[in-house]
Design an enzyme around this catalytic site. Structure first.
Site, PDB file in Angstrom:
ATOM      1  CE  LYS A  85      30.941  47.923  36.909  1.00 54.28           C
ATOM      2  NZ  LYS A  85      30.626  46.958  37.930  1.00 54.28           N
TER       3      LYS A  85
ATOM      4  CG  ASN B 273      32.508  34.742  40.769  1.00 52.02           C
ATOM      5  OD1 ASN B 273      31.388  34.259  40.707  1.00 52.02           O
ATOM      6  ND2 ASN B 273      33.210  35.078  39.679  1.00 52.02           N
TER       7      ASN B 273
ATOM      8  N   PRO C 107      39.960  39.398  29.301  1.00 44.47           N
ATOM      9  CG  PRO C 107      39.235  37.937  27.636  1.00 44.47           C
ATOM     10  CD  PRO C 107      40.160  38.033  28.816  1.00 44.47           C
TER      11      PRO C 107
END
Ligand code: C5P
Length: 402
Positions: free
Chosen positions: A339, A210, A307
């Site tokens: 979150k 990214n 993970p």
């Protein structure tokens, strides 16, 4: 206690009679544990000799912007980066005016423009010059930009006048310099920071990644080290130099990053600034994948979940004070608060990556920090270095109350 232990101070000496006190100031700063490098303006040199300040600081004095020998030793940009605090004492009306205008016509003013460090001014001038509307509006402008002002004090002046414009005494200036770091104190804490992107291999030549540059995580590592913390910086592949006083661990994939973080535990604080790939290819091809005409135009790549590093560490019995980042392109605060709960965090830093002037790969950032009570604390757009310092101060404060 040495309140400036290991702090790096650039002392700028302007051209005023109060420059005689700067020699004493070097002593007082060093008494408090600071490392001091002195930069003098042309005017400063008329009042006190570089030799005096060199002897007292233990380092050559920096005088000229265009001196190739000095630049080769420690150039102005290097000096700007080195500093934790730039303290200008005496700060004359002329230095203040040049700083207010962003003029960079000597070493000191150039350094101020280039630095990300805190900047403090100890004004010293004739009372009428201090009171003059031009000086007052320059002071106002500089305060608005976050410059600290130490003094001036009022009293009798070298020129015979009485009024405001006296430079504070060395002892007091050293105390005020120490106060600049007080809120930032993380001495003795282990701060673990993740930064940068991760790379998830598809085959030996291709990977998924990214746009993360790692700049925010690196700025945080630098600010945490500056605040006295022991810092471990676990970073994906980035093109950034390791900040001083920081232990860097380079990793490639999300799973490597988790393993490196687990190895670095226990930590008092975890700041997860990395943009971790949520998915990785289920199998990594051992040879370069070839175009296969029998399968038409498409290629199906099966991905599996990586993970969650932050959530994994925030769930441990010895969990650190956990700070996550939420980079979102929409519904910023709503997604961020979700979150915070889902990952069991203490704080979440929300930033809007849809705005091209902040976030991924940019030099600046603007953030909102949300805590467990869902209080929102907004930090206005500024350089990632400044945001990092504000965020570290905020975390240090919360940690104290934790
Ligand atoms: O869920 P999301 O990726 O948006 O969460 C972002 C936060 O979680 C960031 O602080 C990021 O560093 C962290 N994270 C992580 N491991 C992952 C995914 C995200 O530590 N696999």
């Amino acid at each position: 206690m040495q309140r400036l232990f290991r702090k790096r101070i650039v002392l700028g000496v302007g051209g005023g009679i109060a420059a005689y006190k700067s020699a004493e100031l070097v002593r007082r700063l060093r008494d408090q544990g600071a490392e001091v490098r002195v930069v003098m303006t042309q005017g400063g040199r008329e009042f006190i000799t570089p030799l005096t300040l060199q002897a007292l600081s233990g380092h050559p004095v920096h005088l000229d912007l265009l001196d190739p020998a000095a630049e080769a030793a420690m150039g102005h940009i290097e000096l700007a980066r080195w500093a934790d605090l730039v303290l200008i004492a005496p700060a004359t009306a002329d230095v203040m005016a040049r700083l207010a205008q962003g003029v960079a016509n000597d070493l000191l003013t150039t350094l101020v423009l280039a630095t990300d460090a805190q900047i403090a001014l100890a004004p010293a001038m004739n009372q009428a010059m201090w009171r003059d509307p031009a000086t007052q509006s320059n002071a106002e402008l500089l305060r608005g930009r976050g410059f600290h002002f130490f003094g001036p004090a009022a009293g009798s002046q070298a020129c015979g006048d009485v009024g405001p414009g006296r430079m504070l005494e060395a002892e007091e200036l050293a105390q005020r310099a120490a106060d600049c770091f007080q809120v930032l104190d993380l001495t003795g804490q282990h701060v673990l920071i993740t930064a940068g992107p991760t790379q998830e291999n598809i085959d030996p030549v291709r990977y998924i990644t990214n746009h993360s540059s790692g700049k925010m995580g690196f700025a945080l590592a630098e600010a945490a080290a500056e605040a006295g913390a022991r810092v471990t910086l676990v970073t994906g592949p980035v093109h950034l130099p390791t900040p001083d006083r920081v232990t860097r661990v380079d990793v490639v994939s999300a799973r490597d990053m988790l393993a490196a973080c687990e190895a670095a535990m226990p930590a008092d604080v975890l700041i997860a600034a990395a943009a971790v790939a949520d998915y990785r290819p289920e199998v990594v091809a051992s040879q370069k994948l070839k175009k296969d005409p029998t399968k038409g135009d498409g290629l199906l790549l099966q991905l599996v979940r990586n993970p969650d590093i932050l959530a994994t560490l925030a769930q441990r019995a010895d969990r650190p004070f956990s700070v996550g980042f939420a980079a979102e392109t929409e519904n910023l605060l709503e997604y961020a608060s979700r979150k915070l709960k889902d990952k069991n965090l203490d704080l979440i830093v929300a930033n809007d990556v849809a705005n091209p002037s902040i976030g991924f790969n940019s030099e600046e950032n603007a953030i909102t920090v949300i805590d467990r009570e869902l209080h929102e604390n907004a930090f206005a757009q500024t350089s990632k270095g400044k945001i990092a310092r504000q965020l570290i101060a905020f975390i240090a404060d919360r940690l104290k109350r934790h």
